[in-house]
Design a protein around this motif. Structure first.
Motif, PDB file in Angstrom:
ATOM      1  N   GLY A  25       0.797  -1.233   0.000  1.00  0.00           N
ATOM      2  CA  GLY A  25       0.000   0.000   0.000  1.00  0.00           C
ATOM      3  C   GLY A  25       0.819   1.266   0.000  1.00  0.00           C
ATOM      4  N   TRP A  26       1.885   1.309   0.815  1.00  0.00           N
ATOM      5  CA  TRP A  26       2.701   2.512   0.985  1.00  0.00           C
ATOM      6  C   TRP A  26       3.356   2.928  -0.338  1.00  0.00           C
ATOM      7  CZ3 TRP A  26       8.282   2.075   0.922  1.00  0.00           C
ATOM      8  CH2 TRP A  26       8.956   3.276   1.207  1.00  0.00           C
ATOM      9  N   MET A  27       3.120   4.155  -0.745  1.00  0.00           N
ATOM     10  CA  MET A  27       3.592   4.737  -2.010  1.00  0.00           C
ATOM     11  C   MET A  27       2.828   4.218  -3.227  1.00  0.00           C
ATOM     12  SD  MET A  27       7.711   5.104  -1.422  1.00  0.00           S
ATOM     13  CE  MET A  27       8.042   6.211  -2.792  1.00  0.00           C
ATOM     14  N   ALA A  56       9.880  -2.865   4.372  1.00  0.00           N
ATOM     15  CA  ALA A  56       9.512  -1.467   4.098  1.00  0.00           C
ATOM     16  C   ALA A  56       8.206  -1.338   3.319  1.00  0.00           C
ATOM     17  CB  ALA A  56      10.638  -0.781   3.321  1.00  0.00           C
ATOM     18  N   TYR A  57       7.759  -2.376   2.655  1.00  0.00           N
ATOM     19  CA  TYR A  57       6.537  -2.281   1.856  1.00  0.00           C
ATOM     20  C   TYR A  57       5.319  -2.234   2.786  1.00  0.00           C
ATOM     21  CZ  TYR A  57       9.620  -3.741  -1.994  1.00  0.00           C
ATOM     22  OH  TYR A  57      10.648  -3.841  -2.915  1.00  0.00           O
ATOM     23  N   GLY A  58       4.847  -1.017   3.021  1.00  0.00           N
ATOM     24  CA  GLY A  58       3.730  -0.856   3.958  1.00  0.00           C
ATOM     25  C   GLY A  58       4.191  -1.025   5.399  1.00  0.00           C
ATOM     26  N   GLN A  90       6.718   8.950  11.492  1.00  0.00           N
ATOM     27  CA  GLN A  90       6.067   9.679  10.377  1.00  0.00           C
ATOM     28  C   GLN A  90       6.090   8.853   9.088  1.00  0.00           C
ATOM     29  OE1 GLN A  90       8.528  11.458  12.408  1.00  0.00           O
ATOM     30  NE2 GLN A  90       6.668  11.858  13.582  1.00  0.00           N
ATOM     31  N   GLY A  91       6.678   7.656   9.155  1.00  0.00           N
ATOM     32  CA  GLY A  91       6.731   6.805   7.970  1.00  0.00           C
ATOM     33  C   GLY A  91       7.869   7.159   7.028  1.00  0.00           C
ATOM     34  N   GLY A 221      -3.905   8.324  -7.193  1.00  0.00           N
ATOM     35  CA  GLY A 221      -4.450   8.916  -5.975  1.00  0.00           C
ATOM     36  C   GLY A 221      -3.551   8.732  -4.767  1.00  0.00           C
ATOM     37  N   GLY A 222      -3.868   9.474  -3.700  1.00  0.00           N
ATOM     38  CA  GLY A 222      -3.215   9.306  -2.404  1.00  0.00           C
ATOM     39  C   GLY A 222      -1.708   9.484  -2.497  1.00  0.00           C
ATOM     40  N   ASP A 223      -0.959   8.537  -1.887  1.00  0.00           N
ATOM     41  CA  ASP A 223       0.508   8.669  -1.861  1.00  0.00           C
ATOM     42  C   ASP A 223       1.168   7.919  -3.019  1.00  0.00           C
ATOM     43  OD1 ASP A 223       0.176   5.993  -1.196  1.00  0.00           O
ATOM     44  OD2 ASP A 223       1.591   6.029   0.478  1.00  0.00           O
ATOM     45  N   ASP A 224       0.418   7.637  -4.076  1.00  0.00           N
ATOM     46  CA  ASP A 224       0.957   6.866  -5.207  1.00  0.00           C
ATOM     47  C   ASP A 224       2.227   7.529  -5.755  1.00  0.00           C
ATOM     48  OD1 ASP A 224       1.334   5.701  -7.860  1.00  0.00           O
ATOM     49  OD2 ASP A 224      -0.674   4.848  -7.589  1.00  0.00           O
ATOM     50  N   LEU A 225       3.322   6.746  -5.791  1.00  0.00           N
ATOM     51  CA  LEU A 225       4.617   7.325  -6.188  1.00  0.00           C
ATOM     52  C   LEU A 225       4.610   7.849  -7.611  1.00  0.00           C
ATOM     53  CD1 LEU A 225       7.326   4.572  -6.850  1.00  0.00           C
ATOM     54  CD2 LEU A 225       4.893   4.112  -6.914  1.00  0.00           C
TER      55      LEU A 225
END
Ligand code: NAP
Length: 330
Positions: A25-27, A56-58, A90-91, A221-225
């Motif tokens: 999910g993250w990035m 690190a993935y999520g 803070q991630g 959308g969102g934090d998509d890299l």
């Protein structure tokens, strides 16, 4: 499916590996666990036996989803995970490949993955603030203890690999590699061939660009890299998409395939590649796997692909924006 042995180990993974960065999910605009588990199961049903993940993935989430999806099937799968990044509240992610970090992370990964061994354990990014001897020796002792079955590095230069190999065996290497991001063919892939390393190359469809499913109106959308990835910004996005459209025409005309199959096959047919990592995160996305087999890319088609990319993308850019910051952490 095709399989290939990793020299110096008893491992023989499938040549397409399922990547799980987006599953974390993250990035990538957030997780969707139900689809992620279904995608993993669909990949296993399609004879994929290699899954690549990372703490690190999520921030642990991708490993947890993989652990859940593999319950009862662990022994049929070669699990590759990574070590050497850390994150704060803070991630924000930074590098840390110290012996202390490795000792902590292995147990966290084993717990999240619901297993007592890792097949391929990789240093995620080189950490210039830790002596290579310290990092490599920590990896060697995990290997000798049987907690990990193979040692790998990712995003390392040739000098860094030479240095690492003074202190520990090295079995795998993980560089970026796809039709649009080819640096590895000048350095890491020849090195892998010369030293009998298995290359798991990442980003086979260039973060979705080579799927053929994107258009100029695609928004993230969102934090998509891809909101900050320079390939996905004007004017380059349109240039890359024009190249993708022409590659799709070529795939149809020459092989009766689509661009996603051409992109996967192109990676698999490159000298020095062991497996192509591909980040499908919905079961329907996995269905393209079978199309990557049963043909090969001849020299003429390879040259035509080069021509299309050179004509459509006058100012290419690589994946360097993804490198996490280096930080002195002690
Ligand atoms: P990728 O495989 O080139 O692209 C993944 C994205 O493409 C997916 O998130 C999905 O995005 C889209 N996609 C996948 N299959 C599709 C299909 N059939 N149709 C349409 N769209 C599709 O990139 P990646 O995930 O960055 O790389 C693969 C794996 O390599 C990662 O998951 C990770 O395991 C590894 N990796 C390692 C490093 C490293 O530093 N070692 C760095 C990057 C990646 P949407 O769902 O948003 O469309």
């Amino acid at each position: 499916m095709e399989y290939m042995t990793i020299a110096g180990t008893g491992l023989r993974p499938s040549r397409i590996g399922l990547g799980t960065w987006a599953i974390g999910g993250w990035m990538w605009g957030g997780p969707d666990d139900e689809n992620a588990v279904a995608a993993i199961h669909r990949a296993l049903d399609a004879d994929v036996t290699l899954i690549d993940t990372a703490p690190a993935y999520g921030q642990g989430h991708a490993e947890e989803v993989v652990g859940k999806a593999l319950a009862g099937r662990r022994n049929r799968v070669i699990v590759a995970t990574k070590v050497g990044l850390e994150w704060n509240a803070q991630g924000e992610v930074t590098r840390n490949a110290s012996a202390a970090r490795i000792a902590k992370e292995i147990d966290d990964s084993l717990r999240r993955l619901q297993t007592d061994y890792i097949d391929i354990y990789q240093i995620h990014w080189p950490d210039p603030n830790v002596p290579m001897e310290e990092t490599a020796t920590a990896m060697r002792s995990l290997y000798e203890s049987g907690k990990i079955k193979a040692i790998g590095v990712s995003n390392f230069s040739l000098d860094q690999m030479d240095n690492f190999r003074k202190f520990a065996p090295l079995h795998t290497v993980q560089p970026p590699y796809n039709i649009f991001e080819r640096d590895a063919e000048h350095d890491v892939l020849p090195y892998a061939r010369a030293h009998d390393l298995f290359a798991l190359t990442y980003g086979a469809i260039c973060r979705g660009l080579l799927s053929g499913a994107m258009s100029p109106s695609t928004v993230f959308g969102g934090d998509d890299l891809r909101r900050v990835d320079p390939k996905f910004q004007p004017p380059r996005f349109a240039q890359y998409l024009r190249a993708v459209a022409r590659l799709d025409d070529l795939a149809r005309a020459r092989f009766g395939k689509r661009v996603i199959h051409l992109a996967l096959r192109w990676v698999l047919d490159a000298p020095g590649v062991g497996a192509a990592l591909w980040g499908a995160r919905k079961p329907s996305q996995v269905d393209a796997i079978s199309g990557a087999f049963g043909f090969s890319i001849d020299a003429q088609t390879r040259a035509e692909i080069d021509r299309i990319v050179a004509q459509e993308v006058p100012d290419p850019v690589g994946p360097e924006f993804m490198a996490p910051p280096e930080e002195v952490h002690r």
